[in-house]
Design an enzyme around this catalytic site. Sequence first.
Site, PDB file in Angstrom:
ATOM      1  N   GLY A  14      31.971  40.427  37.218  1.00  0.00           N
ATOM      2  CA  GLY A  14      31.297  41.627  37.732  1.00  0.00           C
ATOM      3  C   GLY A  14      30.090  41.971  36.883  1.00  0.00           C
ATOM      4  O   GLY A  14      30.134  41.825  35.663  1.00  0.00           O
ATOM      5  N   ARG A  75      31.340  34.519  40.911  1.00  0.00           N
ATOM      6  CA  ARG A  75      32.706  34.086  40.593  1.00  0.00           C
ATOM      7  C   ARG A  75      32.793  32.633  41.078  1.00  0.00           C
ATOM      8  O   ARG A  75      32.205  32.280  42.089  1.00  0.00           O
ATOM      9  CB  ARG A  75      33.715  34.977  41.298  1.00  0.00           C
ATOM     10  CG  ARG A  75      33.406  36.462  41.034  1.00  0.00           C
ATOM     11  CD  ARG A  75      34.588  37.362  41.099  1.00  0.00           C
ATOM     12  NE  ARG A  75      34.170  38.753  41.188  1.00  0.00           N
ATOM     13  CZ  ARG A  75      34.268  39.666  40.205  1.00  0.00           C
ATOM     14  NH1 ARG A  75      34.760  39.341  39.040  1.00  0.00           N
ATOM     15  NH2 ARG A  75      33.875  40.894  40.390  1.00  0.00           N
ATOM     16  N   ASP A 106      37.135  40.050  31.258  1.00  0.00           N
ATOM     17  CA  ASP A 106      38.380  39.375  30.931  1.00  0.00           C
ATOM     18  C   ASP A 106      38.475  37.953  31.513  1.00  0.00           C
ATOM     19  O   ASP A 106      38.779  36.982  30.814  1.00  0.00           O
ATOM     20  CB  ASP A 106      39.467  40.309  31.521  1.00  0.00           C
ATOM     21  CG  ASP A 106      40.832  39.832  31.245  1.00  0.00           C
ATOM     22  OD1 ASP A 106      41.120  39.616  30.071  1.00  0.00           O
ATOM     23  OD2 ASP A 106      41.613  39.686  32.203  1.00  0.00           O
ATOM     24  N   THR A 129      31.579  44.348  30.689  1.00  0.00           N
ATOM     25  CA  THR A 129      32.361  44.850  31.823  1.00  0.00           C
ATOM     26  C   THR A 129      32.412  46.371  31.762  1.00  0.00           C
ATOM     27  O   THR A 129      32.535  46.932  30.667  1.00  0.00           O
ATOM     28  CB  THR A 129      33.796  44.282  31.828  1.00  0.00           C
ATOM     29  OG1 THR A 129      34.570  45.011  32.784  1.00  0.00           O
ATOM     30  CG2 THR A 129      34.500  44.389  30.483  1.00  0.00           C
ATOM     31  N   ASP A 131      34.821  48.063  32.781  1.00  0.00           N
ATOM     32  CA  ASP A 131      36.229  48.486  32.724  1.00  0.00           C
ATOM     33  C   ASP A 131      36.735  48.808  31.310  1.00  0.00           C
ATOM     34  O   ASP A 131      37.760  49.462  31.163  1.00  0.00           O
ATOM     35  CB  ASP A 131      37.143  47.398  33.313  1.00  0.00           C
ATOM     36  CG  ASP A 131      36.772  47.058  34.738  1.00  0.00           C
ATOM     37  OD1 ASP A 131      36.187  47.920  35.407  1.00  0.00           O
ATOM     38  OD2 ASP A 131      37.072  45.926  35.181  1.00  0.00           O
ATOM     39  N   ASP A 133      38.288  46.944  29.291  1.00  0.00           N
ATOM     40  CA  ASP A 133      39.688  46.504  29.186  1.00  0.00           C
ATOM     41  C   ASP A 133      39.880  45.288  28.283  1.00  0.00           C
ATOM     42  O   ASP A 133      40.852  44.556  28.426  1.00  0.00           O
ATOM     43  CB  ASP A 133      40.247  46.217  30.592  1.00  0.00           C
ATOM     44  CG  ASP A 133      39.443  45.155  31.324  1.00  0.00           C
ATOM     45  OD1 ASP A 133      38.357  44.780  30.850  1.00  0.00           O
ATOM     46  OD2 ASP A 133      39.895  44.701  32.392  1.00  0.00           O
ATOM     47  N   ARG A 175      40.089  48.105  37.419  1.00  0.00           N
ATOM     48  CA  ARG A 175      40.875  46.860  37.497  1.00  0.00           C
ATOM     49  C   ARG A 175      42.160  46.943  36.686  1.00  0.00           C
ATOM     50  O   ARG A 175      42.338  46.256  35.673  1.00  0.00           O
ATOM     51  CB  ARG A 175      40.052  45.693  36.956  1.00  0.00           C
ATOM     52  CG  ARG A 175      39.071  45.151  37.950  1.00  0.00           C
ATOM     53  CD  ARG A 175      39.442  43.748  38.355  1.00  0.00           C
ATOM     54  NE  ARG A 175      38.702  42.768  37.594  1.00  0.00           N
ATOM     55  CZ  ARG A 175      38.839  41.478  37.731  1.00  0.00           C
ATOM     56  NH1 ARG A 175      39.694  40.991  38.578  1.00  0.00           N
ATOM     57  NH2 ARG A 175      38.135  40.661  37.016  1.00  0.00           N
TER      58      ARG A 175
HETATM   59  P1  ATP Z   1      35.028  41.978  35.591  1.00  0.00           P
HETATM   60  O1  ATP Z   1      36.000  42.446  34.534  1.00  0.00           O
HETATM   61  O2  ATP Z   1      33.780  42.769  35.545  1.00  0.00           O
HETATM   62  O3  ATP Z   1      35.609  41.854  36.960  1.00  0.00           O
HETATM   63  P2  ATP Z   1      35.493  39.200  34.936  1.00  0.00           P
HETATM   64  O4  ATP Z   1      34.776  38.333  33.978  1.00  0.00           O
HETATM   65  O5  ATP Z   1      36.898  39.600  34.554  1.00  0.00           O
HETATM   66  O6  ATP Z   1      34.579  40.474  35.198  1.00  0.00           O
HETATM   67  P3  ATP Z   1      36.547  37.408  37.001  1.00  0.00           P
HETATM   68  O7  ATP Z   1      36.197  37.346  38.438  1.00  0.00           O
HETATM   69  O8  ATP Z   1      37.956  37.694  36.640  1.00  0.00           O
HETATM   70  O9  ATP Z   1      35.534  38.492  36.364  1.00  0.00           O
HETATM   71  O10 ATP Z   1      36.153  36.017  36.308  1.00  0.00           O
HETATM   72  C1  ATP Z   1      34.873  35.428  36.481  1.00  0.00           C
HETATM   73  C2  ATP Z   1      34.988  33.930  36.581  1.00  0.00           C
HETATM   74  O11 ATP Z   1      35.561  33.398  35.371  1.00  0.00           O
HETATM   75  C3  ATP Z   1      35.908  33.417  37.699  1.00  0.00           C
HETATM   76  O12 ATP Z   1      35.257  33.369  38.937  1.00  0.00           O
HETATM   77  C4  ATP Z   1      36.237  32.015  37.194  1.00  0.00           C
HETATM   78  O13 ATP Z   1      35.195  31.107  37.491  1.00  0.00           O
HETATM   79  C5  ATP Z   1      36.293  32.200  35.670  1.00  0.00           C
HETATM   80  N1  ATP Z   1      37.681  32.339  35.215  1.00  0.00           N
HETATM   81  C6  ATP Z   1      38.462  33.434  35.292  1.00  0.00           C
HETATM   82  N2  ATP Z   1      39.702  33.195  34.782  1.00  0.00           N
HETATM   83  C7  ATP Z   1      39.713  31.892  34.406  1.00  0.00           C
HETATM   84  C8  ATP Z   1      40.686  31.020  33.820  1.00  0.00           C
HETATM   85  N3  ATP Z   1      41.900  31.451  33.508  1.00  0.00           N
HETATM   86  N4  ATP Z   1      40.315  29.733  33.570  1.00  0.00           N
HETATM   87  C9  ATP Z   1      39.088  29.291  33.876  1.00  0.00           C
HETATM   88  N5  ATP Z   1      38.127  30.065  34.423  1.00  0.00           N
HETATM   89  C10 ATP Z   1      38.417  31.341  34.687  1.00  0.00           C
END
Ligand code: ATP
Length: 326
Positions: A14, A75, A106, A129, A131, A133, A175
């Site tokens: 995000g 993503r 995260d 982020t 959030d 978190d 989230r």
């Molecule tokens: P936000 O907290 O703002 O939503 P985020 O970084 O947590 O941001 P996610 O959609 O959870 O957003 O993760 C972004 C991308 O990171 C995913 O689309 C994926 O490509 C990669 N990713 C997430 N978890 C894993 C994992 N366990 N192993 C490998 N790649 C991952």
Amino acid sequence: MTKIKTIGILTSGGDAPGMNAAIRAVTRAAKFNGFRVMAIYRGYRGLIDDEIVEFTNKSVSNIIQLGGTILKTARSDEFLSQEGRQKAYETIRKHEIDALVVIGGDGSLSGARQFAVEHDFPIIGLPGTIDNDLYGTDTTIGYDTALNTIMECVDKIRDTASSHERLFFIEVMGREAGFLALNSAIASGAEAAIIPEHATQFDQLAEFISRGFRKSKNSSIVLVAESKETGGALGLAERVKVEFPEYDVRVSILGHLQRGGSPTAHDRILASRMGFAAIEALLDDQRNVMIGIRDDEIVYVPFSKAVKIKKPIDDKLVETLRVLST
Ligand code: ATP
């Protein structure tokens, strides 16, 4: 001394206000220390698809004040698989990138950790982020701006809430984390916050109602963290409408406007300090850590802790809200 010559940078997951300030800081600090900077567009998807451009100091001028991310974000389901991450590694080899700086939440840092272990590759993470978190850092890039945006919205909703003597449930992002809901409730003088961290301890809504929220007030505002645990603002409003038909209940879901806007001074400074610290960490041969901030000091948090440990809500904040809203 580090052998690193070229650094890749990407934003993932995000978007969050302040990501641009972080991109600027990483780029400028890297160039200052003689590194090449390769900017990767659209997060891990762009790394797999080879969407890469070399950045100069000029590439990041006039962006510190912009919301969103100039690198775009995405993503990527492909990056979740080993084959996808192998393709990403081939792109990295092709451009002779020696280390990555990943700005994201995260999920993005979980991906960074996975990739770093699989390919024995140095990565530094920045917590980007709204959030807040991520464990090991007091705040994340974008959180303060989102908090201020929510506060302004709640101030406006209160005008109409008090004119009509209504009970408003306002849903905010997070989230499965209640930091935004709890702190924006304190900042806007709301009557309660319903957060997932406390969902199993007691029925927060029942407690709020039993305190007689309307006895001494002509309006009531409850901040609700989006989450399966809380049931969200719509679910809570439905319950109140059934159990207390005498109340005039309204719902407002703030949605994506919480992510947008120019970053606050706090987020710009935080992002600048963290971006600078990311390059210092690489110069120091550190790897696979997230840059955090604790008691206004930069800290280095191993990925394993940042993404695995659940960040606790401060019970004192919960108590502060409860006492001040009486
Ligand atoms: P936000 O907290 O703002 O939503 P985020 O970084 O947590 O941001 P996610 O959609 O959870 O957003 O993760 C972004 C991308 O990171 C995913 O689309 C994926 O490509 C990669 N990713 C997430 N978890 C894993 C994992 N366990 N192993 C490998 N790649 C991952």
